[in-house]
Design an enzyme around this catalytic site. Structure first.
Site, short mmCIF file in Angstrom:
data_model
loop_
_atom_site.label_atom_id
_atom_site.label_comp_id
_atom_site.label_asym_id
_atom_site.label_seq_id
_atom_site.Cartn_x
_atom_site.Cartn_y
_atom_site.Cartn_z
N GLY A 77 0.86 -1.19 0.01
CA GLY A 77 -0.05 0.01 0.26
C GLY A 77 0.78 1.10 0.05
N CYS A 78 0.38 2.38 0.61
CA CYS A 78 1.15 3.65 0.53
C CYS A 78 2.29 3.32 1.25
CB CYS A 78 0.27 4.66 1.15
SG CYS A 78 1.27 6.16 1.57
#
Length: 156
Positions: free
Chosen positions: A9-10
């Site tokens: 993810g981020c």
């Protein structure tokens, strides 16, 4: 020293997670696994370069094992969501382990297999396991982003 590279993810929160682990000597956020050389953040965010947002981790295997890093990776994101983590959607947010040698590949495959068989997740693990590609370091303002802002997490 050894290297490990993870996409979960981020990259801001993933970097903060690994940066705090005893035995991790350095972290850097960037992009891996795509087609374009030296992509920018804006290009990666278009979901057209094929890159994942990743954290490149340098660690001392005498202090922290690669298997422990794999445990942290799987414990701190949802490995069953394809190209998505929370509100972040796109292939750049995919769950991926980029291995740097055959031992890492085998350990990652075993960890994924064990987790799939554990019953912890209702859906199958979709984490990709690929050989490491060229790591493109992200722009400086992304490095230690949360630490610079006095935050420990970007999760809501």
């Amino acid at each position: 020293m050894a290297r490990a590279t993870f996409g979960a993810g981020c990259f801001w929160g993933v970097e903060e997670l690994f940066r705090r682990v005893e035995g991790v000597t350095s972290t850097a956020v960037g992009y891996m696994g795509g087609e374009k050389e030296n992509p920018t953040y804006e290009e990666v965010c278009t979901d057209r370069t094929g890159h994942a947002e990743v954290v490149d981790v340098e660690f001392d295997p005498a202090v922290v094992s690669y298997n422990r890093l794999l445990e942290l990776f799987f414990e701190n994101h949802n490995p069953t969501t394809l190209n998505r983590q929370g509100p972040d959607i796109g292939s750049q947010y995919r769950s991926v382990i980029f291995y740097h040698n055959e031992q890492q590949k085998e350990a990652a495959e075993e960890a994924k297999r064990e987790l799939n068989n554990s019953g912890k997740w209702q859906d199958p693990i979709v984490t990709e396991i690929e050989p490491a590609h060229t790591f493109y370091r992200a722009e400086e303002y992304h490095q230690r982003f949360l630490q610079k802002r006095g935050q420990s997490s970007c999760h809501i």
